[in-house]
Scaffold this active site. Structure first.
Site, PDB file in Angstrom:
ATOM      1  N   PHE A  41      21.517 -96.814 -14.676  1.00 42.91           N
ATOM      2  CA  PHE A  41      21.498 -98.264 -14.423  1.00 42.91           C
ATOM      3  C   PHE A  41      22.416 -98.667 -13.295  1.00 42.91           C
ATOM      4  CE2 PHE A  41      25.411 -98.167 -16.909  1.00 42.91           C
ATOM      5  CZ  PHE A  41      26.155 -99.164 -16.294  1.00 42.91           C
ATOM      6  N   SER A  50      24.540 -89.945 -17.669  1.00 39.69           N
ATOM      7  CA  SER A  50      25.705 -89.449 -18.391  1.00 39.69           C
ATOM      8  C   SER A  50      25.584 -87.939 -18.646  1.00 39.69           C
ATOM      9  CB  SER A  50      25.827 -90.208 -19.719  1.00 39.69           C
ATOM     10  OG  SER A  50      24.638 -90.037 -20.455  1.00 39.69           O
ATOM     11  N   CYS A 110      30.139 -93.921 -10.736  1.00 38.81           N
ATOM     12  CA  CYS A 110      30.519 -92.540 -11.062  1.00 38.81           C
ATOM     13  C   CYS A 110      31.637 -92.055 -10.155  1.00 38.81           C
ATOM     14  CB  CYS A 110      29.317 -91.618 -10.953  1.00 38.81           C
ATOM     15  SG  CYS A 110      28.780 -91.429  -9.265  1.00 38.81           S
TER      16      CYS A 110
HETATM   17  P1  NAD Z   1      22.346 -92.637 -19.282  1.00 30.57           P
HETATM   18  O1  NAD Z   1      22.600 -91.175 -19.389  1.00 30.57           O
HETATM   19  O2  NAD Z   1      22.474 -93.465 -20.511  1.00 30.57           O
HETATM   20  O3  NAD Z   1      20.862 -92.913 -18.720  1.00 30.57           O
HETATM   21  C1  NAD Z   1      20.390 -92.284 -17.556  1.00 30.57           C
HETATM   22  C2  NAD Z   1      18.893 -92.131 -17.642  1.00 30.57           C
HETATM   23  O4  NAD Z   1      18.574 -91.255 -18.731  1.00 30.57           O
HETATM   24  C3  NAD Z   1      18.151 -93.438 -17.911  1.00 30.57           C
HETATM   25  O5  NAD Z   1      16.975 -93.463 -17.138  1.00 30.57           O
HETATM   26  C4  NAD Z   1      17.846 -93.387 -19.402  1.00 30.57           C
HETATM   27  O6  NAD Z   1      16.653 -94.057 -19.750  1.00 30.57           O
HETATM   28  C5  NAD Z   1      17.701 -91.904 -19.666  1.00 30.57           C
HETATM   29  N1  NAD Z   1      18.150 -91.524 -21.011  1.00 30.57           N
HETATM   30  C6  NAD Z   1      19.138 -92.107 -21.749  1.00 30.57           C
HETATM   31  N2  NAD Z   1      19.281 -91.459 -22.928  1.00 30.57           N
HETATM   32  C7  NAD Z   1      18.379 -90.458 -22.935  1.00 30.57           C
HETATM   33  C8  NAD Z   1      18.048 -89.442 -23.865  1.00 30.57           C
HETATM   34  N3  NAD Z   1      18.683 -89.325 -25.027  1.00 30.57           N
HETATM   35  N4  NAD Z   1      17.070 -88.564 -23.547  1.00 30.57           N
HETATM   36  C9  NAD Z   1      16.422 -88.651 -22.364  1.00 30.57           C
HETATM   37  N5  NAD Z   1      16.692 -89.608 -21.443  1.00 30.57           N
HETATM   38  C10 NAD Z   1      17.657 -90.493 -21.714  1.00 30.57           C
HETATM   39  O7  NAD Z   1      23.313 -93.172 -18.119  1.00 30.57           O
HETATM   40  P2  NAD Z   1      23.546 -94.672 -17.662  1.00 30.57           P
HETATM   41  O8  NAD Z   1      24.366 -95.362 -18.695  1.00 30.57           O
HETATM   42  O9  NAD Z   1      22.295 -95.281 -17.210  1.00 30.57           O
HETATM   43  O10 NAD Z   1      24.441 -94.421 -16.353  1.00 30.57           O
HETATM   44  C11 NAD Z   1      25.833 -94.244 -16.393  1.00 30.57           C
HETATM   45  C12 NAD Z   1      26.204 -92.777 -16.325  1.00 30.57           C
HETATM   46  O11 NAD Z   1      25.666 -92.194 -15.142  1.00 30.57           O
HETATM   47  C13 NAD Z   1      27.707 -92.564 -16.215  1.00 30.57           C
HETATM   48  O12 NAD Z   1      28.054 -91.474 -17.021  1.00 30.57           O
HETATM   49  C14 NAD Z   1      27.913 -92.244 -14.748  1.00 30.57           C
HETATM   50  O13 NAD Z   1      29.069 -91.482 -14.462  1.00 30.57           O
HETATM   51  C15 NAD Z   1      26.676 -91.475 -14.445  1.00 30.57           C
HETATM   52  N6  NAD Z   1      26.391 -91.451 -13.018  1.00 30.57           N
HETATM   53  C16 NAD Z   1      26.581 -90.281 -12.362  1.00 30.57           C
HETATM   54  C17 NAD Z   1      26.363 -90.212 -10.994  1.00 30.57           C
HETATM   55  C18 NAD Z   1      26.554 -88.924 -10.243  1.00 30.57           C
HETATM   56  O14 NAD Z   1      26.078 -88.811  -9.127  1.00 30.57           O
HETATM   57  N7  NAD Z   1      27.224 -87.952 -10.823  1.00 30.57           N
HETATM   58  C19 NAD Z   1      25.924 -91.337 -10.313  1.00 30.57           C
HETATM   59  C20 NAD Z   1      25.723 -92.517 -11.027  1.00 30.57           C
HETATM   60  C21 NAD Z   1      25.948 -92.562 -12.387  1.00 30.57           C
END
Ligand code: NAD
Length: 499
Positions: A149, A226, A281
């Site tokens: 998001f 995440s 992130c």
């Molecule tokens: P999230 O892991 O909750 O969701 C990411 C994506 O995965 C979404 O599209 C979501 O629908 C999907 N998803 C969620 N739960 C799932 C599951 N159980 N099974 C399959 N798919 C699932 O992350 P978020 O809250 O949207 O984003 C924040 C996180 O992203 C933070 O941890 C941040 O550090 C990380 N992030 C990392 C980077 C990087 O480049 N390392 C960049 C941006 C964000």
């Protein structure tokens, strides 16, 4: 209330699963749209459409593919305000920050315009008598992407721009929290001349993700989100024989040496710690001053800066420092981590728990918090908070400070603030973190370099954007070729070395 849709084969398609997610306006707490959550069948239909369209796109010469990206850049600039406004409305970040989100994606699209050059292979003339060897980069086919998001414009573009320009079709599953901007990007690509089916946007949750992971037509998966989900997607995608790159969470440390310019370090920490309400992130979430004297001087400068931060909705003007967090659950989680920090003995130097904004009492605003005397066993240190909470961990020496960054399970970004070149050089050489800043708090590389962390911040072996993205979205074919005037010698029975 608006019902959002999927973008399939160039058209807006209503959801057919009868399952919906809620899209909020985080500043007011109001529901502003329902997003359809795709069923397995809907995702499979999108993948089939992509697979049908892809061969003709791959056969289109790379310069023409690049021209679509050129036009896409023009349209992104044309619609910058519209995109940023939609992004702020669903995500909560300030308008300048939303523009940055679009801009950092746009820059990757600009990089992708160079694909005809970037995709050029290698050639060895006369590797043997009458024999040439050449390697070419060919697209994978249908690629999938799952995005978080916090950067709803930038991260989808980081994935689909290189994938598409290399001749692939791409199925994007954006975050269900803020899906409007990815849908708008898909419309703009149609306007830019992208053939239908080459970018599909399917909205959804885990069911849609699993449908992508288990579909045999999908050749690669890119994931950002995440760490627990990154590790699940990586394991499942790899087990299904796909090429997978997954980028996860972070806990970024900023080391402040005694010789640093303390005002510069404090300014940097405030921007990097609280910008976008800490939902980046690459946010700095841990300040590591070296020596108690340094810590005291730093805290003394941080407190007034933090106490005067302007927190408000994106509609309140361009000078807001940060907005609300994304959901009420995110707010609750952040505040309960703050409580755990107090219970576990950290000193809460700036307390934002009572923050409230007149007229926006139902918004998901969280005040700025600063902790001192945090230790590495506390939950506020061990967990990614993803909110406006900065923890100070005091180090007795440079080696101890370096050890904190190195022993942390995450390795996305880190920074050192110092005036000493030798210390900075030692730090950049030894630290086991993917992106390092020297007197730069958020060292996000530009589009023509690559982005990626180490340790539990990334799974897979190639980074996002830059040259690695061209490698990730193509596979190499190597041809050994002889055009004989006549093969007169008969068969060859040895595995030959070229002489
Ligand atoms: P999230 O892991 O909750 O969701 C990411 C994506 O995965 C979404 O599209 C979501 O629908 C999907 N998803 C969620 N739960 C799932 C599951 N159980 N099974 C399959 N798919 C699932 O992350 P978020 O809250 O949207 O984003 C924040 C996180 O992203 C933070 O941890 C941040 O550090 C990380 N992030 C990392 C980077 C990087 O480049 N390392 C960049 C941006 C964000």
């Amino acid at each position: 209330m608006e019902d959002l849709y999927h973008h399939i084969n160039g058209k807006r398609v209503s959801g057919g699963s009868d399952r919906f997610g809620t899209v909020f306006n985080p500043a007011t707490g109001e529901t502003q749209a329902r997003v359809p959550l795709a069923s397995k069948d809907e995702v499979e239909a999108a993948i089939s459409g992509a697979a049908e369209a892809q061969p003709a796109w791959a056969a289109t010469n790379p310069q023409r593919r690049a021209r679509v990206m050129m036009e896409f850049v023009r349209l992104l600039n044309r619609d910058m305000d519209r995109l940023s406004e939609a992004l702020s409305r669903e995500h909560g970040k300030t308008l300048p920050d939303a523009r940055g989100d679009v801009q950092r994606g746009l820059e990757v699209v600009e990089f992708c315009i160079g694909a005809p050059h970037l995709m050029k292979g290698e050639f060895t003339d006369s590797a043997g008598p009458g024999i040439d060897i050449y390697s070419m980069r060919q697209p994978l086919g249908v690629c999938g992407g799952i995005t978080p998001f916090n950067f709803p414009a930038m991260i989808p573009m980081w994935m689909f721009a290189p994938a598409i320009v290399c001749g692939n079709a791409f199925v994007l599953k954006p975050s269900e929290r803020d899906p409007s901007v990815p849908l708008m990007l898909a419309d703009l690509l149609v306007e830019a001349g992208l053939p239908n089916g080459i970018l599909q946007v399917v909205n959804g949750d885990r069911e849609a993700v699993d449908a992508l992971l288990h579909n045999g037509m999908v050749q690669s998966i890119g994931f950002v989100g995440s760490t627990p989900v990154a590790s699940y997607v990586y394991a499942t995608g790899c087990a299904n024989g796909k090429r997978v790159q997954c980028f996860g969470g972070a806990k970024n440390h900023m080391i402040v040496m005694p010789d640093a310019d303390m005002d510069q370090a404090a300014d940097a920490l405030v921007g990097a710690g609280y910008g976008a309400a800490g939902e980046r992130c690459m946010a700095v979430s841990v300040a590591v001053p070296v020596g108690d004297g340094t810590a005291d001087r730093l805290i003394e400068r941080l407190v007034p800066r933090i106490e005067t931060l302007k927190i408000g909705p994106y509609t309140a003007g361009e000078d807001m420092d940060f907005g609300p967090v994304v959901t009420a659950e995110a707010k609750q989680r952040i505040l309960s981590l703050v409580d755990s920090g107090i219970a576990q003995g950290a000193e809460l130097v700036v307390d934002g728990r009572d923050f409230s904004l007149q007229g926006y009492e139902n918004g998901f605003f969280v005040g700025a918090h600063l902790f001192d005397h945090v230790t590495t066993d506390m939950d506020i240190y061990r967990q990614e908070i993803f909110g406006p909470v900065l923890s100070t961990v005091r180090a007795r020496s440079y080696e101890e400070a370096l050890g904190f960054a190195m022993n942390n399970e995450y390795g996305n970004g880190t920074a050192i603030f110092t005036r000493d070149g030798d210390t900075a050089r030692d730090f950049t050489n030894r630290v086991n973190v993917g992106m390092v800043g020297v007197n730069v708090p958020i060292p996000v590389p530009l589009a023509y370099h690559t982005f990626g962390g180490w340790k539990k911040s990334a799974f897979g072996d190639l980074n996002q954007h830059g040259p690695d993205s061209i490698r990730f979205y193509t596979r190499t074919k190597t041809v050994t070729s002889r055009w004989p005037s006549g093969l007169k010698e008969g068969g060859e029975f040895h595995f030959k070395a070229m002489d």
